[in-house]
Each structure stands twice: as structure tokens, then as C-alpha cells.
Scaffold this motif. Structure first.
Motif, PDB file in Angstrom:
ATOM      1  N   ASP A 108       0.928  -1.034  -0.019  1.00  0.00           N
ATOM      2  CA  ASP A 108      -0.358  -0.438  -0.023  1.00  0.00           C
ATOM      3  C   ASP A 108       0.411   1.447   0.011  1.00  0.00           C
ATOM      4  OD1 ASP A 108      -2.592  -0.213   0.011  1.00  0.00           O
ATOM      5  OD2 ASP A 108      -2.763  -1.732   1.320  1.00  0.00           O
ATOM      6  N   PRO A 109       2.200   1.432   0.664  1.00  0.00           N
ATOM      7  CA  PRO A 109       2.407   2.676   0.717  1.00  0.00           C
ATOM      8  C   PRO A 109       3.432   3.380  -0.972  1.00  0.00           C
ATOM      9  CG  PRO A 109       3.394   1.276   2.203  1.00  0.00           C
ATOM     10  CD  PRO A 109       2.493   0.475   1.378  1.00  0.00           C
ATOM     11  N   GLU A 110       3.216   1.948  -2.030  1.00  0.00           N
ATOM     12  CA  GLU A 110       3.267   1.747  -3.132  1.00  0.00           C
ATOM     13  C   GLU A 110       2.895   2.500  -4.142  1.00  0.00           C
ATOM     14  OE1 GLU A 110       7.508   0.890  -4.532  1.00  0.00           O
ATOM     15  OE2 GLU A 110       8.259   3.334  -3.723  1.00  0.00           O
ATOM     16  N   PHE A 111       0.977   2.068  -4.324  1.00  0.00           N
ATOM     17  CA  PHE A 111       0.456   1.393  -4.885  1.00  0.00           C
ATOM     18  C   PHE A 111       0.068   2.687  -6.310  1.00  0.00           C
ATOM     19  CE2 PHE A 111      -4.369   0.002  -4.978  1.00  0.00           C
ATOM     20  CZ  PHE A 111      -3.684  -0.870  -4.731  1.00  0.00           C
ATOM     21  N   GLN A 112      -0.940   1.367  -6.449  1.00  0.00           N
ATOM     22  CA  GLN A 112      -0.557   2.576  -7.845  1.00  0.00           C
ATOM     23  C   GLN A 112      -2.198   2.267  -8.990  1.00  0.00           C
ATOM     24  OE1 GLN A 112       2.340   0.022 -10.330  1.00  0.00           O
ATOM     25  NE2 GLN A 112       3.017   2.091 -11.417  1.00  0.00           N
ATOM     26  N   SER A 113      -3.065   2.986  -9.448  1.00  0.00           N
ATOM     27  CA  SER A 113      -4.097   2.542 -10.810  1.00  0.00           C
ATOM     28  C   SER A 113      -3.829   2.743 -12.304  1.00  0.00           C
ATOM     29  CB  SER A 113      -4.350   4.356 -10.845  1.00  0.00           C
ATOM     30  OG  SER A 113      -5.036   4.180 -10.303  1.00  0.00           O
ATOM     31  N   TYR A 114      -3.909   1.800 -12.549  1.00  0.00           N
ATOM     32  CA  TYR A 114      -3.691   1.266 -14.142  1.00  0.00           C
ATOM     33  C   TYR A 114      -4.733   1.804 -14.674  1.00  0.00           C
ATOM     34  CZ  TYR A 114      -0.586  -2.054 -12.886  1.00  0.00           C
ATOM     35  OH  TYR A 114       0.303  -3.478 -12.693  1.00  0.00           O
ATOM     36  N   VAL A 115      -4.558   2.860 -16.116  1.00  0.00           N
ATOM     37  CA  VAL A 115      -5.414   3.129 -17.012  1.00  0.00           C
ATOM     38  C   VAL A 115      -6.022   1.675 -18.329  1.00  0.00           C
ATOM     39  CG1 VAL A 115      -6.469   4.840 -18.843  1.00  0.00           C
ATOM     40  CG2 VAL A 115      -5.382   5.519 -17.035  1.00  0.00           C
ATOM     41  N   ILE A 116      -7.044   1.433 -18.071  1.00  0.00           N
ATOM     42  CA  ILE A 116      -7.184  -0.177 -18.941  1.00  0.00           C
ATOM     43  C   ILE A 116      -7.872   0.547 -20.180  1.00  0.00           C
ATOM     44  CG2 ILE A 116      -7.047  -1.084 -17.156  1.00  0.00           C
ATOM     45  CD1 ILE A 116      -9.480  -2.201 -16.950  1.00  0.00           C
ATOM     46  N   ALA A 117      -7.906  -0.174 -21.591  1.00  0.00           N
ATOM     47  CA  ALA A 117      -8.545   0.470 -22.908  1.00  0.00           C
ATOM     48  C   ALA A 117      -8.447  -0.739 -23.597  1.00  0.00           C
ATOM     49  CB  ALA A 117      -7.708   1.396 -23.923  1.00  0.00           C
ATOM     50  N   ASN A 118     -10.130  -0.894 -23.623  1.00  0.00           N
ATOM     51  CA  ASN A 118     -10.595  -2.297 -25.057  1.00  0.00           C
ATOM     52  C   ASN A 118      -9.962  -1.701 -25.919  1.00  0.00           C
ATOM     53  OD1 ASN A 118     -12.143  -3.507 -27.108  1.00  0.00           O
ATOM     54  ND2 ASN A 118     -14.262  -2.991 -24.987  1.00  0.00           N
ATOM     55  N   THR A 119      -9.584  -3.260 -26.375  1.00  0.00           N
ATOM     56  CA  THR A 119      -8.543  -3.325 -26.867  1.00  0.00           C
ATOM     57  C   THR A 119      -8.705  -3.049 -28.786  1.00  0.00           C
ATOM     58  OG1 THR A 119      -9.313  -5.589 -27.026  1.00  0.00           O
ATOM     59  CG2 THR A 119      -6.852  -5.363 -26.483  1.00  0.00           C
ATOM     60  N   SER A 120     -10.083  -2.629 -28.887  1.00  0.00           N
ATOM     61  CA  SER A 120     -10.950  -2.048 -30.573  1.00  0.00           C
ATOM     62  C   SER A 120     -10.014  -0.445 -30.649  1.00  0.00           C
ATOM     63  CB  SER A 120     -12.377  -2.496 -29.761  1.00  0.00           C
ATOM     64  OG  SER A 120     -13.192  -1.431 -29.056  1.00  0.00           O
ATOM     65  N   THR A 121      -9.759  -0.192 -29.216  1.00  0.00           N
ATOM     66  CA  THR A 121      -8.855   1.524 -29.425  1.00  0.00           C
ATOM     67  C   THR A 121      -8.262   1.075 -30.502  1.00  0.00           C
ATOM     68  OG1 THR A 121      -8.149   1.404 -26.654  1.00  0.00           O
ATOM     69  CG2 THR A 121     -10.848   2.143 -27.070  1.00  0.00           C
ATOM     70  N   GLY A 122      -7.769   0.002 -29.954  1.00  0.00           N
ATOM     71  CA  GLY A 122      -5.970  -0.105 -30.965  1.00  0.00           C
ATOM     72  C   GLY A 122      -4.855   0.907 -30.149  1.00  0.00           C
ATOM     73  N   LEU A 123      -5.177   1.125 -28.828  1.00  0.00           N
ATOM     74  CA  LEU A 123      -4.205   1.974 -28.643  1.00  0.00           C
ATOM     75  C   LEU A 123      -3.531   0.489 -27.630  1.00  0.00           C
ATOM     76  CD1 LEU A 123      -6.104   4.864 -25.710  1.00  0.00           C
ATOM     77  CD2 LEU A 123      -4.818   5.308 -27.964  1.00  0.00           C
ATOM     78  N   GLU A 124      -1.634   1.229 -27.420  1.00  0.00           N
ATOM     79  CA  GLU A 124      -0.706   0.523 -26.910  1.00  0.00           C
ATOM     80  C   GLU A 124      -0.263   0.811 -25.949  1.00  0.00           C
ATOM     81  OE1 GLU A 124       0.191  -1.910 -27.988  1.00  0.00           O
ATOM     82  OE2 GLU A 124      -1.652  -2.174 -29.469  1.00  0.00           O
ATOM     83  N   PRO A 125       0.129   0.087 -25.434  1.00  0.00           N
ATOM     84  CA  PRO A 125       0.544   0.778 -23.601  1.00  0.00           C
ATOM     85  C   PRO A 125       1.683   1.745 -24.149  1.00  0.00           C
ATOM     86  CG  PRO A 125       0.922  -1.499 -23.988  1.00  0.00           C
ATOM     87  CD  PRO A 125       0.794  -1.217 -24.853  1.00  0.00           C
TER      88      PRO A 125
END
Lengths: 288, 502
Positions: A108-125
Motif C-alpha cells: 500500500d505505500p507504493e500503490f498504483q492505478s492502471y488506465v485500461i483500454a478496450n482493445t478495439s481502441t487500438g491503443l497500445e501501452p
């Protein structure tokens, strides 16, 4: 009418009894409903028996339907201990003077959120949030969530210089992390912000279909979940009770139990650990 | 049916463009189309029909044993409804006796303008998960509704018996012996009808955490456990459909006396919390902190950024839902009218309408939002199905009482020229009566994520800013009272009369 009045009298009498019937010396705890209820009930049902064994008092877990309900129950002394997120913990401790953060997960001291995307968006990391996200649809988790709302919103504002509802064409609040993943996976929203722990355990147990949804961005680290206890528990449950609860939480080492959180273990926490969260929440107007 | 005849004559003698009814209808339809053009209407899920099929499959394969708590939830749903409605009826009856005072009328209008769920959210803040939260959330708004309807019923009682009493009879005796008997039947019918509404209200309280059926429905649905959700829904329909079998006048006193013992114990009330809520929590933050100069900026920020957008979206959605309700009602009533179809088709129609009207809008909207994604569309459809089901049922039943000439046209001609004109006045009366109810529901649907007033109320509560929440609830109540007044004026102008529905 007469019968109704008779009924009323009975009700009034019955109400009186109810007000006092819940056992006064049960130690009650709750948790923010950040995941599917089944998972919460399994997890905290196990914590309930563990604490009962360790503390030698009656312990009861009550499930709630919203983050605010968890904070209110804590504030109203209907629960004395709670597993809060960063923001809900800060809210609760502000409202209950003397309450303390006593333990947090090792992660918990080093927590993170991820932004996730549906693959149909064509977005890459990506390393930095790109303009390609603008105009898409986006869902947060609960309105009161730290990893599902507060911190992602903070970093989004930092990256785009405006509020999320200006950046995205549609902004929603799914309610919890499990639902965020499900909604982005189904394409209801193209993007979402999710607690990294929930994401990773979902990927591990196969409940997330990574052909349909993937992580495209990771936030910087921030402090998150913690156990918070009311300051007046010693008066009610006896001298040293708070320390015993703290110790019991820190001693939790049953791998199965820890896996349910999921955390590798628990370490001490203090109120000051969450100052960055408090500042962020104030900046976003989520705290007075 | 006197107004029915007047309007019929109106239709026969004046061009449609000059009929008040036609003009009013046209005005509302155009207004709804304008709203539609400005509203956010979309299906955003990738596979909406697939999800819908999975949901229907779940209802077909209900799983009644997944959750041990289901039976308890059913019991709690009944208990909260019985206690809440009884208290509401008793308080409403007392208020009805003094309803001629403006202050009482305003008070009753105010408490009924706030939805049960908002009341529950307020009580949760200081009673927490105590049975009192659920009981009062039902009793208070119901008291306001009972007060209004009871007073209307009492006012319509025949004054003759009273006039025949010898002088010197006390007011109480006169009331009990001369007034009550005349309207007893109506009071009884309305109260039992309201009890059914109470079951619905009680069930949805589960969505904010009270231990009723809604609690399990929400969990099952949000996790995609459609067979469990199906089981809860089926239990609920059975409960509503079997009311005539188990809610008998003789049994009522027994239920009412027993209900309080099945409310569960919840958590103890701490009275300090109640005091704190009223003396601190709901005091606007700038005043609480003693910087009263900041009050106006605080308030204008709240109004501009939350109240106004909330009001705007609430109005848009309400107007679309109102007209959509009308369309559904007009399409649905032939399903149960004896002038169409046969016995089998009418039975099917009854089943459909029972399902449509006994599913609370909140639950319908919740289901559709899950299946279609967030926009105003699921809300419009939910409101239209539920309210259209109710009005369709009422006017369908009414149309069955008409006797048509043996040579009356059939099919579409019979529908368009014989039946619709006959039911139209009462159709409009019901529709305008429900306008205010639709708006109250529209506001509350915001909790589900549509940007109506409820969304901002919920956001304020999630941020533990009860001062903001209370002001927004107040705004919602005022808006509702405004619509109520407007609807009364329109009904008076069109000379429409109707019995209330919930």
C-alpha cells in the motif's frame, strides 16, 4: 382505525426494544465495497473469524453498499474498525478525532492505478498519456475511491490540463473495480481506471480476458489502503485493546487469507502516511 | 364518464386544432421531441442483445438457493413495508383531518416530494443501519401522500348524513358515524393499493444497503449472476401477484402487529449522531466554519455547477419519459381490453402489464443501464415501461366497461375511432397525475449514474458533504412541488379528474 392504533402502540414498544438489542460489546468492522460482494464476504468473513480468535471478543463484519456508508458507519460508531482506501480513510479520520491508521498492506505505500483500454481502441501501452485518449469514453470506479477515482483524476488533470469530463466524451462511475474491468472489457466504456491489485489478481486467476482489455498506462506511486480504528476502543473493550487489534492485523500470515486481499502481508501505518492523499483530495475539492 | 362525453362532443364539433386536449397533447409531444434532440441517448455496450439474452436466460433458470439470506430479505421487505405503510397511513390520516390549513398542505407536499431513497440516504447518515431508517424512509413520504388522498376522499363524502344528525352531536361522533362510513370503501381500497406500492419501495431500499430484496438484486446483478437476480425478481413478482390471496382484511391486524418483530435488529442508534447531523453536518460549510462571507460564493458554485445541470437533465428526462409513457400506455391498453383479441391473448397481456407495473422503475432502469450502458435511454425506457404499464392497465380496464354498437368497426378503426377517443380524457388525467411521480423517479435515477439531480445528491453524500446534499434535495423537492402544481392546473383546465395512482 382502532386496530391500527393498537398496532401502533405495539410498534412503538417494539422499536424501543430494538434500539438496545444489538449486543453492546460486539467489535464491529466494515470495509469499502471496492470489489464484487462475493469476494468481500469471503475475505472479510475469514477476517472476522481470525480476529475473533485473536481478540477473544465477538467480532462482526457488516457489508455496506457504498464507500460513504463505510465512512458514516465508522463515524457513527456503529463500526469501530474499517478497511479503508486512502481517501475514505482520510475522510473518516477527519470526522472522528482520535482515530488512527494502524496497519496497511505491504504494497500500500507504493500503490498504483492502471488506465485500461478496450482493445478495439487500438491503443497500445504508453509512458505518457497521449492525446489519442481524448474524446473517448472513460469510467472511474466508485466516486469515493482513491485508486479508482481520486488519483487517476489527479494524474489525468495533470496530463491534460482540464477536468476529465472535458477530456473525454463520456465519464461514468462504475461503482467498483471489478465492474470497471467488466465494463471496459465489454466495450461499454473504452477506457477505465482501476486498482492495480484488482487488475493483477484478475489476470492471474483468468477472470479478465486480456484479448479484450489491456493496461495502457500506469500512474506514479501513492499510498492507499489501510486499517483504521476508532480512538475510543480502549475505553469500550478494555485497556490495550487497540494495540491487540493492531498486533493481530500485523500478525496475519495465513497465505490463503492474505491472498484474498490480495496483499503479501501487513505492516504498521500512521495517519501521516496519507498526507499526500489528503492534499490531493483538497486540491480536487473532494474534501472541505 | 361525464367529462368523457363532453370531450367526445368537442371532438365531433370543433376542428382538432381547436380542441384543448389535442393542443395540449401536441405541445407535450413537440416538447419531448425537442428534449430528445438535446438529450444523451445511446446504447454504448458492445453486445447489448447478448447481455439481454443472458439476463432473460437467467430469469428462466432462477437459482433460489444461492443465497441463504434471500428468505430473510423477503421477510424484511414485508416487515418494512407493513410498518412503514401503517405509520404513514396513521400519520397521513391525522394530517388529512387538518388538511384545510395551508401550512399542513405545504408540509405534506414537501415530505412527499422527497423520494423514499433520498429519505433513506438521509436517515442512514445518523441512524445508520437501524430498522428505523427503512421504516421512516417509507412512512414519511407515504404520510404526505396519504394526507392528500385521504383528504380528497373525505372531502368527496356525501354531506347529507352529517346534515341529518341532530344538533349537539360531537364533532368526533359526527365524523366517525356520518363521514367515515360513506368513504370507508375508498379509504380501504386506496390503503391496500398503497401497501402494494410499499412493497416496491421497501424492495428498492436494499439498493442503499438496507436488508431487503434490493440488496440481493443489486449484488447479484452487478456481479452478472443473472440466475440469482432472476430468482429475486421472480420472488418479488410472486409476492405482488399473490397479494389478493394473503393480504386479507382479517389478517391485516395480525400482520401489522407482527411486522415490527421482523424488522431485524440492525445496529444500535447513537443519539449524539442525530444531534450532530442537524446541528453541524447540514449547516453549510462556510457558516459552520464561521466565514459567512464565503457563503454566497459557496452557494452560487453549488447552484451553477450542480443544481442547474441537475435540474436541466431532470427536466429533459422527465418530459421524454412522460410522452414515452403515454405512447406505451396507448399501445398497451388493447392487450387487456375485451374489445380486442381473445381470452388467451388477454391473459398474456395481463401478465405482461403486471410485470411492467410491478417492477419498480428504479430496478428496471438499473437492469437496462447494466445491459445498454449509461445514457438517458435506459431511464426513459424504464420509466415508460413501468408507468405505461400502470396507465395501460387502468385505461384498458376502463375500456372494457364500454359497450360498443354491434356494427362498430373492428381492428385499427375500432382502436382509433371508438376506443382511444373514449379513454383519452382519463388517459390524460392519469398521465398528468403521474407527471410528478415520473419526475420524482427521474431525479432518483441519478444515483444510478444518469446526470439528473440524484447524481449530484449522491456525489455530495459520497464526499460526506451533507450540507450540499441537503440543499440539492431541497431543490429537487421544490422542482417536484412546482410540477405538481402545474399538473393540477393543466388537469383543471382540461377538466380532467382521476383517482390517484402510485
Amino acid at each position: 382505525m382502532l386496530k391500527k392504533l393498537l398496532g401502533l402502540a405495539t410498534i412503538a414498544a417494539a422499536m424501543q426494544t430494538y434500539a438496545f438489542s444489538a449486543a453492546a460489546d460486539t467489535f464491529v468492522f466494515t470495509a469499502i465495497p471496492d470489489q464484487d460482494e462475493t469476494q468481500l464476504i469471503e475475505r472479510f468473513g475469514a477476517v472476522e473469524s481470525y480476529l475473533e480468535e485473536q481478540l477473544d471478543v465477538d467480532v462482526k463484519y457488516i457489508p455496506v453498499k457504498s464507500y460513504a456508508a463505510a465512512v458514516s458507519a465508522f463515524r457513527n460508531n456503529q463500526v469501530q474498525l474499517a478497511w479503508f482506501g486512502g481517501l475514505s480513510g482520510v475522510q473518516a479520520r477527519r470526522l472522528v478525532p482520535g482515530s488512527e491508521a494502524i496497519a496497511q498492506g505491504e504494497e500500500d505505500p507504493e500503490f498504483q492505478s492502471y488506465v485500461i483500454a478496450n482493445t478495439s481502441t487500438g491503443l497500445e501501452p504508453m509512458d505518457d498519456l497521449s492525446d489519442a485518449l481524448e474524446g473517448m469514453t472513460f469510467t472511474f470506479g466508485s466516486k469515493g475511491s482513491t485508486s479508482g477515482r481520486l488519483m487517476p483524476e489527479f494524474f489525468l488533470r495533470e496530463a491534460y490540463g482540464e477536468a476529465p469530463d472535458e477530456v473525454f466524451s463520456r465519464v461514468g462511475f462504475s461503482g467498483n473495480h471489478t465492474r470497471t474491468v467488466r465494463l471496459v472489457e465489454a466495450g461499454t466504456y473504452q477506457l477505465g481506471a482501476v486498482n492495480y491489485k484488482v487488475w493483477e489478481s484478475g489476470v492471474e486467476d483468468g477472470s479478465i480476458d486480456t484479448d479484450k482489455v489491456q493496461v495502457i498506462w500506469k500512474t506514479p506511486y501513492y499510498p492507499d489502503y489501510q486499517w483504521t480504528i476508532r480512538g475510543d476502543v480502549d475505553e469500550r473493550f478494555g485497556e490495550g485493546f487497540k494495540d491487540r487489534v493492531t498486533q493481530a492485523l500485523l500478525d496475519m500470515d495465513d497465505p490463503e487469507l492474505l491472498q484474498r486481499f490480495p496483499r503479501t502481508g501487513f505492516i504498521p501505518a500512521t495517519n501521516e502516511d496519507y498526507a499526500p492523499i489528503e492534499e490531493t483530495a483538497e486540491a480536487l475539492g473532494l474534501l472541505n | 364518464m361525464i367529462e368523457g362525453r363532453t370531450v367526445m362532443q368537442g371532438w365531433a364539433n370543433v376542428p382538432l386544432s381547436q380542441s384543448r386536449t389535442a393542443r395540449t397533447t401536441l405541445f407535450f409531444v413537440v416538447l419531448a421531441l425537442v428534449c430528445l434532440a438535446m438529450a444523451d441517448i445511446a446504447i454504448t455496450t458492445a453486445n447489448p442483445w447478448q447481455d439481454l439474452m443472458r439476463f432473460f436466460w437467467g430469469v428462466m433458470t432462477p437459482d433460489f438457493f444461492s443465497s441463504a439470506g434471500l428468505a430473510t430479505a423477503l421477510l424484511r421487505t414485508l416487515a418494512f413495508a407493513f410498518v412503514g405503510v401503517t405509520l404513514g397511513a396513521a400519520a397521513g390520516f391525522l394530517l388529512a383531518l387538518v388538511y384545510r390549513f395551508r401550512l399542513v398542505r405545504t408540509f405534506a407536499a414537501f415530505i412527499r416530494a422527497i423520494h423514499e431513497l433520498f429519505w433513506a440516504l438521509i436517515f442512514l447518515q445518523f441512524f445508520g443501519f437501524h430498522p428505523l431508517t427503512g421504516v421512516l424512509a417509507i412512512a414519511i413520504p407515504y404520510a404526505g401522500i396519504f394526507a392528500k388522498v385521504y383528504s380528497e376522499i373525505l372531502d368527496e363524502a356525501d354531506p347529507e348524513p352529517r346534515n341529518l344528525l341532530p344538533s349537539g352531536v360531537g364533532a368526533l361522533s359526527a365524523f366517525v358515524y356520518a363521514r367515515i362510513p360513506d368513504c370507508w370503501e375508498q379509504l380501504r381500497t386506496y390503503t391496500s393499493y398503497r401497501l402494494e406500492c410499499g412493497f416496491r419501495s421497501s424492495a428498492i431500499l436494499g439498493f442503499v444497503g438496507l436488508p431487503t430484496l434490493g440488496f440481493y438484486l443489486e449484488s447479484a446483478f452487478s456481479q452478472g449472476h443473472y440466475s440469482e437476480a432472476g430468482a429475486v425478481l421472480i420472488l418479488f413478482y410472486l409476492l405482488i401477484a399473490t397479494i389478493p390471496l394473503w393480504v386479507r382484511p382479517r389478517m391485516l391486524p395480525f400482520y401489522i402487529v407482527a411486522a415490527p418483530f421482523f424488522l431485524g435488529d440492525g445496529m444500535p442508534i447513537m443519539w449524539g449522531n442525530v444531534r450532530r447531523f442537524f446541528t453541524e453536518d447540514i449547516v453549510p460549510a462556510p457558516l459552520r466554519e464561521g466565514s459567512s462571507n464565503d457563503f454566497w460564493p459557496w452557494l452560487s458554485d453549488l447552484v451553477v455547477n450542480q443544481a442547474l445541470p441537475g435540474i436541466w437533465n431532470t427536466l429533459l428526462l422527465t418530459q421524454m419519459a412522460l410522452v414515452a409513457t403515454g405512447v406505451i400506455a396507448l399501445l398497451a391498453f388493447p392487450l387487456i381490453s375485451r374489445h380486442f383479441g381473445n381470452r388467451v391473448s388477454r391473459t398474456g397481456g395481463h401478465v405482461l402489464l403486471v410485470i411492467a407495473r410491478s417492477t419498480p422503475e428504479y430496478i428496471l432502469a438499473y437492469i437496462l443501464l447494466q445491459l445498454w450502458g449509461p445514457s438517458m435511454l435506459p431511464a426513459v425506457v424504464a420509466l415508460a415501461l413501468h408507468n405505461g404499464g400502470i396507465i395501460g392497465h387502468l385505461i384498458g380496464r376502463q375500456s372494457s366497461t364500454f359497450n360498443l354498437r354491434p356494427d362498430a368497426p373492428r381492428g385499427l378503426m375500432r382502436y382509433g375511432y371508438e376506443l382511444v377517443p373514449r379513454v383519452y380524457p382519463s388517459f390524460l388525467a392519469f398521465l398528468f397525475y403521474r407527471w410528478e411521480i415520473i419526475m420524482r423517479e427521474t431525479a432518483i435515477l441519478g444515483i444510478l449514474g444518469i446526470y439528473t439531480l440524484g447524481f449530484y445528491v449522491d456525489s455530495a453524500i459520497q464526499n460526506i458533504q451533507f450540507d450540499k446534499a441537503m440543499i440539492l434535495i431541497l431543490v429537487t423537492a421544490l422542482l417536484n412541488i412546482g410540477i405538481d402544481g402545474l399538473s393540477r392546473r393543466i388537469r383543471r383546465r382540461l377538466a380532467l379528474q382521476t383517482m390517484p395512482t402510485c
